[in-house]
Design a protein around this motif. Sequence first.
Motif, PDB file in Angstrom:
ATOM      1  N   ASN A  55       0.993  -1.305  -0.011  1.00 44.63           N
ATOM      2  CA  ASN A  55      -0.275  -0.040   0.193  1.00 44.63           C
ATOM      3  C   ASN A  55       0.398   0.850   0.203  1.00 44.63           C
ATOM      4  O   ASN A  55       1.136   2.205   0.547  1.00 44.63           O
ATOM      5  N   PRO A  56       1.835   1.784  -0.941  1.00 41.52           N
ATOM      6  CA  PRO A  56       2.230   2.532  -0.888  1.00 41.52           C
ATOM      7  C   PRO A  56       1.997   3.937  -0.833  1.00 41.52           C
ATOM      8  O   PRO A  56       2.605   5.100   0.004  1.00 41.52           O
ATOM      9  N   ALA A  57       0.346   4.238  -1.020  1.00 38.23           N
ATOM     10  CA  ALA A  57       0.180   5.489  -0.826  1.00 38.23           C
ATOM     11  C   ALA A  57      -0.760   6.060   0.298  1.00 38.23           C
ATOM     12  O   ALA A  57      -0.603   7.196   0.171  1.00 38.23           O
ATOM     13  N   GLN A  58      -0.009   5.426   1.284  1.00 37.97           N
ATOM     14  CA  GLN A  58      -0.230   5.080   2.973  1.00 37.97           C
ATOM     15  C   GLN A  58       0.860   5.835   2.973  1.00 37.97           C
ATOM     16  O   GLN A  58       0.946   6.619   4.441  1.00 37.97           O
ATOM     17  N   PHE A  59       2.350   6.616   2.686  1.00 34.71           N
ATOM     18  CA  PHE A  59       3.742   7.117   3.007  1.00 34.71           C
ATOM     19  C   PHE A  59       3.291   8.590   1.765  1.00 34.71           C
ATOM     20  O   PHE A  59       2.848   8.267   0.900  1.00 34.71           O
ATOM     21  N   ASP A  60       4.311   9.154   2.745  1.00 32.54           N
ATOM     22  CA  ASP A  60       4.667  10.960   2.376  1.00 32.54           C
ATOM     23  C   ASP A  60       5.857  10.445   2.853  1.00 32.54           C
ATOM     24  O   ASP A  60       6.576  10.988   1.953  1.00 32.54           O
ATOM     25  N   VAL A  61       6.725  11.262   3.909  1.00 29.63           N
ATOM     26  CA  VAL A  61       8.024  12.179   3.857  1.00 29.63           C
ATOM     27  C   VAL A  61       8.171  10.730   5.465  1.00 29.63           C
ATOM     28  O   VAL A  61       8.206  10.518   6.476  1.00 29.63           O
ATOM     29  N   VAL A  62       8.890   9.560   5.030  1.00 29.72           N
ATOM     30  CA  VAL A  62       9.860   9.077   5.864  1.00 29.72           C
ATOM     31  C   VAL A  62      11.680   9.090   5.840  1.00 29.72           C
ATOM     32  O   VAL A  62      12.007   9.455   4.971  1.00 29.72           O
ATOM     33  N   VAL A  63      12.116   9.240   7.098  1.00 26.57           N
ATOM     34  CA  VAL A  63      12.548   9.186   7.437  1.00 26.57           C
ATOM     35  C   VAL A  63      14.065   7.966   8.064  1.00 26.57           C
ATOM     36  O   VAL A  63      13.536   7.613   8.425  1.00 26.57           O
TER      37      VAL A  63
END
Length: 358
Positions: free
Chosen positions: A234-242
């Motif tokens: 479900n790639p659409a769940q992500f925004d900024v990732v550190v």
Amino acid sequence: MNYNIAVLDGDGIGPEICAGAIKVLNKVGEKFGHNFAFEHLDIGGCSIDKHGTPLTDYTVQRCLASDSVLLGAVGGYKWDNMPGDTRPEKGLLKIRKAMGLYSNIRPAKLWKSLANASPLKYDLVKNGIEIIIVRELIGGIYFGERDKGVDENGVEYAWDTEKYSVPEIERITKIACEMAQKRSKRLVSVDKANVLESSRLWRKTVHEYAAKNFPEIEVVDVLVDNMAMQIVKNPAQFDVVVTSNIFGDILSDEAAQVTGSIGMLASSSLGDSKCGLYEPIHGSAPDIAGKNIANPIATILAAAMMLRDSFDLNEEYNAIESAIQKVLDKNYRTGDIAEDGAIIVGCNEMAELIAAEI
Ligand code: NAD
């Protein structure tokens, strides 16, 4: 405002795609009243041919004196068999080090109109996706102590060390929080805190730093193995990732693959100053160099990121993004992203079409 931009065209398609980005920047300058001055400098194979080294001190000095740096790509068949230290790619490592760049930001954006390019099921990506991976670039296991040897029983061994300090984690968290603040105010931090001590310090530091300095940002932890699964589920769940250097290296390539087209993806590297290095994620594509068929959009997006992240020109960034969207919606494509019924255009034409929509 006046902005001095160092342009490292590099090799292969580098000069063509940089010319496309410059065309779009000039149009932005006209429309929004900025003056962009471009200084072209050598890096990579062309620098080896002219100066005997992939990066001269002069190029470094001029980059450090600029407001920001745009890079095409380096490398090609001609220099493939050169020894390690004199290869074109060495120029990239040296310029990153000289500019003190410790973060790498790679947005994996799948445009709605290119949803069919993704290897994932259409339903998962039909609304487009954008995962912005903020990767720590100069610490962790790639730079930690390492050794190899043979023990008393004649068995060969080797080891590497993952080590992070609080200041190293804080400075990358700051960059990620600043990015999240401009967007959804949600930040996912990826680690392996169920196993690694370094990840437990990572997790604690990210939370403490964000809570103290960016209280409006919600920080959610995801274990790296789960993250690898979620990117395809479900790639659409992500925004900024550190995340750390090694996890970011692997996850940013996975996320790029999900978008299906490397000609559309840009990246930036930043340090403590506003002067960053902006580039497409692809290489110099020597197989198509000089044919006017390369896709310039990744480099145009890199230039847009420069406006937003180095010069704080958000409106101008949005203008470029929506111009690209309009051109894609009108069904114009370079060969690498062409689908049935598309109007195929060359590198120059694509940049002209985007500039015309600004
Ligand atoms: P590449 O990214 O250059 O090319 C891979 C494939 O994608 C090729 O078929 C190419 O034609 C295509 N492609 C890449 N960018 C494209 C674009 N904008 N439009 C249309 N098609 C595009 O990777 P490679 O072939 O593995 O490497 C070629 C050279 O680039 C090597 O010398 C390598 O070391 C170098 N390289 C440089 C960088 C960099 O400068 N940051 C990054 C990766 C590779």
